[in-house]
Design a protein around this motif. Sequence first.
Motif, PDB file in Angstrom:
ATOM      1  N   HIS A  66       0.850  -1.189   0.000  1.00  0.00           N
ATOM      2  CA  HIS A  66       0.000   0.000   0.000  1.00  0.00           C
ATOM      3  C   HIS A  66       0.893   1.248   0.000  1.00  0.00           C
ATOM      4  O   HIS A  66       1.814   1.353   0.812  1.00  0.00           O
ATOM      5  CB  HIS A  66      -0.893   0.039   1.237  1.00  0.00           C
ATOM      6  CG  HIS A  66      -1.933  -1.045   1.262  1.00  0.00           C
ATOM      7  ND1 HIS A  66      -1.611  -2.383   1.323  1.00  0.00           N
ATOM      8  CD2 HIS A  66      -3.287  -0.985   1.240  1.00  0.00           C
ATOM      9  CE1 HIS A  66      -2.731  -3.094   1.346  1.00  0.00           C
ATOM     10  NE2 HIS A  66      -3.753  -2.277   1.288  1.00  0.00           N
ATOM     11  N   PRO A  67       0.647   2.195  -0.869  1.00  0.00           N
ATOM     12  CA  PRO A  67       1.464   3.418  -0.863  1.00  0.00           C
ATOM     13  C   PRO A  67       1.238   4.242   0.402  1.00  0.00           C
ATOM     14  O   PRO A  67       0.208   4.101   1.075  1.00  0.00           O
ATOM     15  CB  PRO A  67       0.976   4.166  -2.109  1.00  0.00           C
ATOM     16  CG  PRO A  67      -0.411   3.672  -2.328  1.00  0.00           C
ATOM     17  CD  PRO A  67      -0.416   2.234  -1.900  1.00  0.00           C
ATOM     18  N   VAL A  68       2.197   5.080   0.716  1.00  0.00           N
ATOM     19  CA  VAL A  68       2.073   5.980   1.858  1.00  0.00           C
ATOM     20  C   VAL A  68       0.904   6.932   1.607  1.00  0.00           C
ATOM     21  O   VAL A  68       0.805   7.528   0.528  1.00  0.00           O
ATOM     22  CB  VAL A  68       3.379   6.780   2.058  1.00  0.00           C
ATOM     23  CG1 VAL A  68       3.209   7.845   3.135  1.00  0.00           C
ATOM     24  CG2 VAL A  68       4.531   5.843   2.407  1.00  0.00           C
ATOM     25  N   PRO A  69      -0.024   7.080   2.561  1.00  0.00           N
ATOM     26  CA  PRO A  69      -1.155   7.994   2.367  1.00  0.00           C
ATOM     27  C   PRO A  69      -0.700   9.423   2.074  1.00  0.00           C
ATOM     28  O   PRO A  69       0.378   9.854   2.524  1.00  0.00           O
ATOM     29  CB  PRO A  69      -1.893   7.918   3.720  1.00  0.00           C
ATOM     30  CG  PRO A  69      -1.506   6.589   4.285  1.00  0.00           C
ATOM     31  CD  PRO A  69      -0.095   6.367   3.849  1.00  0.00           C
ATOM     32  N   ILE A 125       5.951  13.908   5.717  1.00  0.00           N
ATOM     33  CA  ILE A 125       7.341  13.461   5.557  1.00  0.00           C
ATOM     34  C   ILE A 125       8.131  14.479   4.742  1.00  0.00           C
ATOM     35  O   ILE A 125       9.265  14.839   5.089  1.00  0.00           O
ATOM     36  CB  ILE A 125       7.382  12.066   4.893  1.00  0.00           C
ATOM     37  CG1 ILE A 125       6.855  11.010   5.858  1.00  0.00           C
ATOM     38  CG2 ILE A 125       8.801  11.720   4.441  1.00  0.00           C
ATOM     39  CD1 ILE A 125       6.692   9.627   5.249  1.00  0.00           C
ATOM     40  N   VAL A 126       7.531  14.964   3.658  1.00  0.00           N
ATOM     41  CA  VAL A 126       8.214  15.959   2.823  1.00  0.00           C
ATOM     42  C   VAL A 126       8.543  17.207   3.638  1.00  0.00           C
ATOM     43  O   VAL A 126       9.648  17.765   3.535  1.00  0.00           O
ATOM     44  CB  VAL A 126       7.353  16.309   1.596  1.00  0.00           C
ATOM     45  CG1 VAL A 126       7.928  17.529   0.861  1.00  0.00           C
ATOM     46  CG2 VAL A 126       7.272  15.119   0.647  1.00  0.00           C
ATOM     47  N   ALA A 176      14.062  12.318  10.352  1.00  0.00           N
ATOM     48  CA  ALA A 176      12.918  13.173  10.004  1.00  0.00           C
ATOM     49  C   ALA A 176      11.772  12.347   9.428  1.00  0.00           C
ATOM     50  O   ALA A 176      10.595  12.549   9.774  1.00  0.00           O
ATOM     51  CB  ALA A 176      13.350  14.242   9.015  1.00  0.00           C
ATOM     52  N   THR A 177      12.098  11.397   8.561  1.00  0.00           N
ATOM     53  CA  THR A 177      11.077  10.544   7.948  1.00  0.00           C
ATOM     54  C   THR A 177      10.351   9.718   9.002  1.00  0.00           C
ATOM     55  O   THR A 177       9.116   9.637   9.014  1.00  0.00           O
ATOM     56  CB  THR A 177      11.723   9.612   6.906  1.00  0.00           C
ATOM     57  OG1 THR A 177      12.375  10.400   5.905  1.00  0.00           O
ATOM     58  CG2 THR A 177      10.672   8.728   6.251  1.00  0.00           C
ATOM     59  N   ALA A 178      11.124   9.106   9.891  1.00  0.00           N
ATOM     60  CA  ALA A 178      10.527   8.261  10.923  1.00  0.00           C
ATOM     61  C   ALA A 178       9.672   9.068  11.888  1.00  0.00           C
ATOM     62  O   ALA A 178       8.589   8.622  12.304  1.00  0.00           O
ATOM     63  CB  ALA A 178      11.623   7.521  11.686  1.00  0.00           C
ATOM     64  N   ARG A 232       4.238  10.282  13.973  1.00  0.00           N
ATOM     65  CA  ARG A 232       3.232  11.275  14.341  1.00  0.00           C
ATOM     66  C   ARG A 232       1.953  11.119  13.521  1.00  0.00           C
ATOM     67  O   ARG A 232       0.953  11.771  13.811  1.00  0.00           O
ATOM     68  CB  ARG A 232       3.828  12.679  14.175  1.00  0.00           C
ATOM     69  CG  ARG A 232       4.911  12.965  15.233  1.00  0.00           C
ATOM     70  CD  ARG A 232       5.768  14.164  14.912  1.00  0.00           C
ATOM     71  NE  ARG A 232       6.820  14.330  15.915  1.00  0.00           N
ATOM     72  CZ  ARG A 232       7.882  15.129  15.775  1.00  0.00           C
ATOM     73  NH1 ARG A 232       8.016  15.843  14.655  1.00  0.00           N
ATOM     74  NH2 ARG A 232       8.788  15.218  16.727  1.00  0.00           N
ATOM     75  N   HIS A 233       1.987  10.259  12.506  1.00  0.00           N
ATOM     76  CA  HIS A 233       0.802   9.951  11.702  1.00  0.00           C
ATOM     77  C   HIS A 233       0.571   8.442  11.673  1.00  0.00           C
ATOM     78  O   HIS A 233       0.122   7.876  10.674  1.00  0.00           O
ATOM     79  CB  HIS A 233       0.973  10.487  10.269  1.00  0.00           C
ATOM     80  CG  HIS A 233       1.003  11.983  10.188  1.00  0.00           C
ATOM     81  ND1 HIS A 233       2.105  12.727  10.517  1.00  0.00           N
ATOM     82  CD2 HIS A 233       0.038  12.877   9.827  1.00  0.00           C
ATOM     83  CE1 HIS A 233       1.836  14.018  10.358  1.00  0.00           C
ATOM     84  NE2 HIS A 233       0.594  14.134   9.943  1.00  0.00           N
TER      85      HIS A 233
END
Length: 367
Positions: free
Chosen positions: A41-44, A51-52, A267-269, A274-275
């Motif tokens: 499943h792609p990242v929502p 993340i960006v 940063a990504t993690a 948080r989501h």
Amino acid sequence: MTQNLDRLNALPLRDDLRGKAPYGAPQLDVAVALNTNENTHPVPADVHTAIVEEVTAAAWTLNRYPDREFTALREELAAYLGHGLGAENLWAANGSNEILQQILQAFGGPGRSLLTFVPTYSMYPLLAAGTHTGFVAGERSADFGLTAESAAEQVRRHRPDVVFLCSPNNPTGTALDEDVVTAVYEAGEPHRAVVVVDEAYAEFSHGGTGTALSLLAGRPRLIVSRTMSKAFALAGARLGYFAAAPEVADAIRLVRLPYHLSAVTQATALAALRHSEALLANVEDIKRQRDRIVEELRRLGLAPAASDSNFVFFGGMPDSRAMWQALLEDGVLVRDVGIPGHLRVTAGTEEETTAFLTSMERIVSAG
């Protein structure tokens, strides 16, 4: 290929590495890739945006080394796991493979041994070899299960320095009962064995399945390893972590590379944690597809194992290699795990799962 091998053999390679092949599943261009237990499943979209934003902020600081202690990340990981854990109980690295490697660097090594129970995750012996740790292949029952009594007896017999317990197990998908973990830990007490429970697929377990996180209190040599590659759909980010007594994290600090966790990875993690609610919503869909696979394979007369993971291990085929090839010809790639008569398939999206099951029905019906 032969020329490359000749050049490799001309190098002063370690003797124990000669003739070895690197780890890796086939990377083939197929319509439906269900062979590496990825979250398909792609990242929502909202998580992607978060993340960006986090990575963009981190990019302004890339001229400096990242936070060596990744303090904010450890705090967020502790909050996610619960069980009374704090930042001091958490450690992270570039995927759970690096976590396991660091554990063997600290507690394994020359003259020491690792015990695990095969069939299990195929990286374990490679990690042992890479750290000069002796590898002991423990035994499972004929149905690939593992009882507390059998596991404890093997620990007492082999007296390993480190024990890896994979739960849910890869490639079989079955979770261990908590009494197996406690029995192994108690059997290793006399020689102070470190016990690692690899829970890479824990979020996919059926309701009511226990976690070794509940067993950490009072067990200073118990480590529970997790990953964000599977349930969090972050295989490309490479973030693994463990929970343990604070002194275990201190031991790993002795062997970690300087600033091993990049600012971009942190940063990504952080954004993903948080989501977590949005990301873990996909877990429920994956579990539905997994259970659908089990049900349909049984209907076809095959023998799938009950699974607490995001994949299904199944047997009942006279020629599993021929089945693998027939699926591939239909554009569906599954995993040949090297166990005769058995294959492993990742539970993908509904469309991917349908493609796999349609192909299976055609192949089985064709006889």
